[in-house]
Design a protein around this motif. Structure first.
Motif, short mmCIF file in Angstrom:
data_model
loop_
_atom_site.label_atom_id
_atom_site.label_comp_id
_atom_site.label_asym_id
_atom_site.label_seq_id
_atom_site.Cartn_x
_atom_site.Cartn_y
_atom_site.Cartn_z
N SER A 42 -8.00 10.94 5.28
CA SER A 42 -7.33 11.00 4.28
C SER A 42 -6.71 12.54 4.97
O SER A 42 -6.02 13.30 4.39
CB SER A 42 -7.84 10.75 2.72
N ARG A 73 -5.02 8.00 -0.71
CA ARG A 73 -4.30 9.25 0.26
C ARG A 73 -2.92 10.23 -0.97
O ARG A 73 -2.56 10.68 -0.27
CB ARG A 73 -3.68 7.78 1.46
N GLY A 74 -2.55 8.72 -1.73
CA GLY A 74 -2.15 9.51 -2.52
C GLY A 74 -1.97 10.96 -3.31
O GLY A 74 -1.28 12.04 -3.58
N HIS A 111 0.93 -1.15 -0.48
CA HIS A 111 -0.18 0.05 -0.15
C HIS A 111 0.60 1.39 0.05
O HIS A 111 0.11 2.37 -0.35
CB HIS A 111 -1.05 -0.25 1.19
N SER A 147 -5.72 3.89 -0.70
CA SER A 147 -3.80 4.33 -0.61
C SER A 147 -4.03 5.31 -2.02
O SER A 147 -3.12 6.24 -1.93
CB SER A 147 -2.99 2.91 -1.17
N GLU A 191 0.20 3.88 -3.25
CA GLU A 191 -0.20 5.63 -2.66
C GLU A 191 1.11 6.58 -3.50
O GLU A 191 1.08 7.46 -3.67
CB GLU A 191 0.38 5.61 -1.01
#
Length: 314
Positions: A175, A132-133, A100, A129, A104
């Motif tokens: 997030s 989150r990225g 992950h 993920s 990400e």
């Protein structure tokens, strides 16, 4: 001597017909140094380490690309613009936290480049993920999120090593750019979710459209209502599609097949409606599992949804 610039099968294979362009030609390999700002890109994430049963979704990206061969590039009104195919992320498979982290970082780089990606998976835990990225690349974004899924996917988890296909939207809401009031979930199916998690999303103001709602109001109207809720106050929009939202009669090749889900026609109408919004910065299509897709119908539907997303891009 063979011309170095010729193809070794020139004269021995059918040449592409320019009068009938095919969908596979829409995916163009990325050239080194080519800018991605504003471009539609496709990125595969062949990872299914978060699926508790029926593994196989790691083969989904390849199957979706191959299924494009059954489609043209014109839908009767629109010519689908080309997209850059970035290939597949090399994901560590023995450690969920490392996997992950790599996903990400890949998403962060793609979003930081200014590209407009469509991610092909892979288990649905990947989406957490990806978002989150996106948050790392655009920490000030106010993200609207629309999911097409039979499940709520907001399960609790101990740590990054215990992420699963049931955790992505809890992580999205954690997030920093996500918010329950800007989240809409379409296609929620009966007998597929617990009261505990249903209460959790309702408490956070998440908009829910069940299969019964869609049957009553139509897929397009339900998608418009979800889009309205998700984009109120948002400056960016993300669409996440889990192929298990579709009834197993139409999409048997998924990680968690179910009865009483959406039809393929409803899936297409929902994705087309949401993808047309100009705030869309990214999308994904997850959980196509070729080992259970013996006649390829799930991959073909996923490929059709990919084309709908690409066709909606300016």
């Amino acid at each position: 001597m063979t011309d170095l610039h010729s193809h070794p099968l020139d004269g021995l294979r059918a040449a592409p017909d320019p009068r009938d362009p095919r969908a596979p030609a829409l995916l163009i390999p990325h050239a080194d140094g080519e800018p991605l700002e504003g471009r539609a890109v496709v990125l595969g994430i062949p990872y299914d380490g978060g699926i508790p049963s029926r593994p196989g979704a790691r083969f989904g990206p390849r199957a979706i690309r191959e299924a494009l061969a059954g489609f043209g590039a014109f839908d009767g009104e629109r010519e689908v613009p080309s997209a850059i195919d970035l290939g597949d992320v090399s994901v560590p498979t023995m450690n969920g936290a490392d996997a992950h982290a790599a996903i990400e970082e890949a998403a962060r780089r793609v979003f930081a480049s200014g590209a407009r990606p469509v991610f092909l998976g892979g288990d649905h835990g990947i989406t957490g993920s990806i978002i989150r990225g996106l948050a790392a690349a655009r920490p000030d974004a106010r993200l609207g999120l629309v999911t097409v899924d039979a499940h709520l996917d907001v399960r609790e988890y101990e740590d990054e090593a215990h992420l699963s296909s049931g955790t992505p939207f809890r992580r999205a809401l954690e997030s920093g750019i996500g918010d329950g009031g800007r989240t809409a979930m379409i296609g929620i199916r009966r007998f597929a979710n617990s009261r505990y998690y249903l209460d959790w999303v309702v408490e956070r103001g998440v908009h829910l459209a069940t299969v019964e709602d869609i049957n009553t109001h139509s897929a397009t109207r339900s998608a418009r209502a979800a889009l309205y809720r998700a984009t109120e106050g948002a400056d960016a929009l993300y669409l996440s599609v889990d192929m298990d939202a579709c009834d197993a009669a139409y999409a048997p090749g998924v990680s968690a097949p179910g009865i009483g889900g959406l039809s393929s026609r409803e899936m297409i109408d929902i994705v087309r409606t949401v993808a047309a919004d100009g705030r869309l910065v990214g999308a994904d299509i997850m959980e196509t599992s070729p080992p259970y897709d013996q006649d390829g119908r799930t991959a073909r539907l996923a490929a059709r949804l990919l084309l709908e997303i690409l066709a909606a891009r300016p």
